[in-house]
Design a protein around this motif. Structure first.
Motif, PDB file in Angstrom:
ATOM      1  N   UNK A 204      -2.614   3.950  -8.727  1.00 53.08           N
ATOM      2  CA  UNK A 204      -2.016   2.892  -7.844  1.00 53.08           C
ATOM      3  C   UNK A 204      -2.409   2.693  -6.569  1.00 53.08           C
ATOM      4  N   UNK A 205      -3.276   3.911  -6.078  1.00 52.39           N
ATOM      5  CA  UNK A 205      -3.664   3.602  -4.709  1.00 52.39           C
ATOM      6  C   UNK A 205      -4.898   2.658  -4.789  1.00 52.39           C
ATOM      7  N   UNK A 206      -5.784   2.696  -5.790  1.00 58.67           N
ATOM      8  CA  UNK A 206      -6.898   1.804  -5.895  1.00 58.67           C
ATOM      9  C   UNK A 206      -6.299   0.155  -6.044  1.00 58.67           C
ATOM     10  N   UNK A 207      -5.368   0.150  -6.762  1.00 61.42           N
ATOM     11  CA  UNK A 207      -4.911  -1.305  -6.852  1.00 61.42           C
ATOM     12  C   UNK A 207      -4.308  -1.786  -5.727  1.00 61.42           C
ATOM     13  N   UNK A 208      -3.457  -1.004  -4.746  1.00 60.35           N
ATOM     14  CA  UNK A 208      -3.221  -1.329  -3.289  1.00 60.35           C
ATOM     15  C   UNK A 208      -4.222  -1.565  -2.508  1.00 60.35           C
ATOM     16  N   UNK A 209      -5.344  -0.908  -2.613  1.00 57.41           N
ATOM     17  CA  UNK A 209      -6.389  -1.131  -1.656  1.00 57.41           C
ATOM     18  C   UNK A 209      -7.024  -2.522  -2.170  1.00 57.41           C
ATOM     19  N   UNK A 210      -7.309  -2.563  -3.243  1.00 58.60           N
ATOM     20  CA  UNK A 210      -8.006  -3.883  -3.900  1.00 58.60           C
ATOM     21  C   UNK A 210      -7.006  -5.237  -3.215  1.00 58.60           C
ATOM     22  N   UNK A 211      -5.874  -4.926  -3.247  1.00 61.93           N
ATOM     23  CA  UNK A 211      -4.914  -6.077  -2.869  1.00 61.93           C
ATOM     24  C   UNK A 211      -4.893  -6.209  -1.411  1.00 61.93           C
TER      25      UNK A 211
ATOM     26  N   UNK B 198     -17.153   6.503   5.706  1.00 62.95           N
ATOM     27  CA  UNK B 198     -16.051   7.412   5.084  1.00 62.95           C
ATOM     28  C   UNK B 198     -14.748   7.442   5.552  1.00 62.95           C
ATOM     29  N   UNK B 199     -13.846   6.582   4.817  1.00 63.03           N
ATOM     30  CA  UNK B 199     -12.516   6.293   5.223  1.00 63.03           C
ATOM     31  C   UNK B 199     -11.399   6.647   4.107  1.00 63.03           C
ATOM     32  N   UNK B 200     -10.207   6.503   4.629  1.00 63.74           N
ATOM     33  CA  UNK B 200      -9.105   7.162   3.600  1.00 63.74           C
ATOM     34  C   UNK B 200      -8.124   6.019   3.892  1.00 63.74           C
ATOM     35  N   UNK B 201      -8.397   4.644   3.639  1.00 64.13           N
ATOM     36  CA  UNK B 201      -7.101   3.685   3.736  1.00 64.13           C
ATOM     37  C   UNK B 201      -6.008   3.375   3.158  1.00 64.13           C
ATOM     38  N   UNK B 202      -5.947   4.372   2.183  1.00 64.17           N
ATOM     39  CA  UNK B 202      -4.837   4.289   1.332  1.00 64.17           C
ATOM     40  C   UNK B 202      -3.700   5.329   1.824  1.00 64.17           C
ATOM     41  N   UNK B 203      -3.974   6.220   2.821  1.00 64.97           N
ATOM     42  CA  UNK B 203      -3.025   7.201   3.159  1.00 64.97           C
ATOM     43  C   UNK B 203      -2.544   7.503   4.440  1.00 64.97           C
ATOM     44  N   UNK B 204      -2.432   6.494   5.235  1.00 65.55           N
ATOM     45  CA  UNK B 204      -2.010   6.400   6.644  1.00 65.55           C
ATOM     46  C   UNK B 204      -0.446   6.429   6.989  1.00 65.55           C
ATOM     47  N   UNK B 205      -0.288   6.662   8.064  1.00 61.32           N
ATOM     48  CA  UNK B 205       1.343   6.469   8.183  1.00 61.32           C
ATOM     49  C   UNK B 205       1.227   5.310   9.351  1.00 61.32           C
ATOM     50  N   UNK B 206       0.374   4.690   9.639  1.00 59.85           N
ATOM     51  CA  UNK B 206       0.172   3.712  10.620  1.00 59.85           C
ATOM     52  C   UNK B 206       1.178   2.593  10.517  1.00 59.85           C
ATOM     53  N   UNK B 207       2.174   2.451  11.655  1.00 58.25           N
ATOM     54  CA  UNK B 207       3.161   1.406  11.652  1.00 58.25           C
ATOM     55  C   UNK B 207       4.566   2.312  11.183  1.00 58.25           C
ATOM     56  N   UNK B 208       4.513   3.513  10.747  1.00 57.45           N
ATOM     57  CA  UNK B 208       5.721   4.037  10.881  1.00 57.45           C
ATOM     58  C   UNK B 208       6.200   5.044  11.576  1.00 57.45           C
TER      59      UNK B 208
END
Length: 395
Positions: free
Chosen positions: A133-140, A62-72
């Motif tokens: 858009x989120x799905x596209x970013x995750x897949x890439x 159970x993750x949400x890898x599309x919506x972190x601010x990690x690195x910011x």
């Protein structure tokens, strides 16, 4: 983005699950043999495990890898402290942070593999502002690992389903485009229509042949009622083995008889659950769930996102949190928790077999640990992560 990944043909001189010194031989993305350590010189494409303990790849269910601010830069907590308040805060600020993006998702994945994660089920926001858009970013971002990470996607309606006309169509589009699951969110608490939301998403899943993974935070009798609806629709629409309930706080709120009844029905229908082991809540019963045949897995939820600043990307840390909060102390139970975080989590990410045995996906994590229980109790650093027969991380 990740650097070019090196294929691995063998992980030598390791102790699978803390057993005898062995060589794990790899053919492509699959473990071909596990044999007694030969003592032969280390060749090209081989890793010297130096006697370290080996476990299968860790599964983040159970993750949400599309919506972190990690690195910011650090993002201070703001907004209203409720589910809907967090949704509104996120919607107000995600664009200024560039969420979602391939770059941010790539940073999150790098943290995951550093902690030994090789397989993921991730919820990815699908809403009227984002579309797909989120799905596209995750897949890439996942594709950059060249099969080293197994990842299944849940098209997730974070802003609600029925209260936002057009979201059902977006979920259908995501399913048609290859999302393995569609999600839901608090049918009563958010949409104020538990029957309507559950009927709608279950109908979509049945029509498009995908799974369902529904966030259910509602507790008490209201939450338990939604469990009843999910059980009923799973049976009526023939979705056995394809439904998961995330969080599901109502299951631990229920009295013993009610919980037993729900778990028995869920076990018969193959309805699974995922938990992020929240410290403020009573935990799932390790033996109670096993006796009912209800599978559950561990997940990190969101890490360093607009919902809150916590999270490291370490799913074994969540397993530790579960075990410590549940008072798990016996060796067999400690081993079982590690299995839940690794081999038993495989179905959540679409992995057929995740073990240190021939025919398993070649996901191997090395830890400088005395035994399997020690891996959990001390949440030791991961020394090496091999995913899909590729070296993903070396400490």
């Amino acid at each position: 983005m990740v650097d070019k990944l090196s294929p691995v043909s063998a992980v030598r001189n390791v102790r699978p699950w803390g057993g005898e010194l062995s060589d794990i031989l790899i053919d492509g993305a699959t473990i071909s043999q596990v044999v007694a350590a030969s003592g032969a010189p280390i060749g090209d494409g081989e890793i010297d495990g130096r006697g370290l303990l080996a476990i299968p790849g860790i599964v983040n269910t159970h993750a949400h890898i599309d919506k972190s601010w990690w690195g910011l830069p650090w993002q201070s907590y703001g907004g209203v402290r409720s589910t809907d308040g967090r949704i509104q805060h996120e919607r107000a600020h995600r664009d200024e942070l560039g969420i979602p993006s391939v770059e941010i998702t790539s940073r999150v994945l790098a943290e995951f593999v550093k902690h030994g994660t090789t397989a993921i089920r991730s919820h990815v926001d699908v809403d009227l502002g984002l579309g797909q858009r989120g799905i596209e970013a995750v897949r890439e971002a996942v594709a950059a690992y060249e099969g080293g990470i197994a990842c299944e996607i849940v098209a997730f309606p974070q802003d609600g389903v029925l209260r936002r006309p057009g979201v059902l169509e977006l979920l259908a589009d995501a399913a048609k485009a290859g999302a393995e699951h569609i999600g839901g969110l608090d049918p009563a608490g958010i949409d104020k229509d538990p029957v309507g939301q559950i009927d709608a998403i279950f109908a979509l899943a049945a029509e498009h042949g995908v799974g369902i993974d529904i966030h259910l935070h509602d507790g008490g009798s209201l939450g338990a009622f939604q469990f009843d609806l999910i059980i009923d629709r799973t049976q009526k629409l023939g979705l056995q083995g394809r439904v998961n309930i995330a969080h599901g706080f109502a299951i631990v709120d229920a009295d013993d008889a009610r919980r037993h009844d729900l778990l028995q029905q869920m076990g018969e229908l193959g309805i699974s659950m995922t938990t992020v082991a929240p410290l403020r809540m009573k935990q799932f019963g390790l033996h109670e769930f096993a006796e009912a045949g209800v599978r559950f897995g561990f997940g990190t939820d969101g890490i360093r996102d607009l919902w809150g600043p916590y999270g490291t990307g370490d799913t074994m840390g969540i397993a530790w949190q579960f075990a410590r909060s549940s008072g798990v102390v016996y060796d067999d139970d400690l081993r079982r928790v590690v299995e839940l975080a690794t081999s038993l989590g495989a179905p959540f990410a679409g992995v057929e077999k995740n073990d240190l045995t021939p025919g398993s996906r070649a996901d191997v994590v090395l830890v400088d640990s005395e035994n399997t229980m020690d891996v959990l109790v001390r949440t030791l650093p991961r020394e090496v992560t091999v995913g899909g027969g590729k070296l993903l991380y070396q400490r």
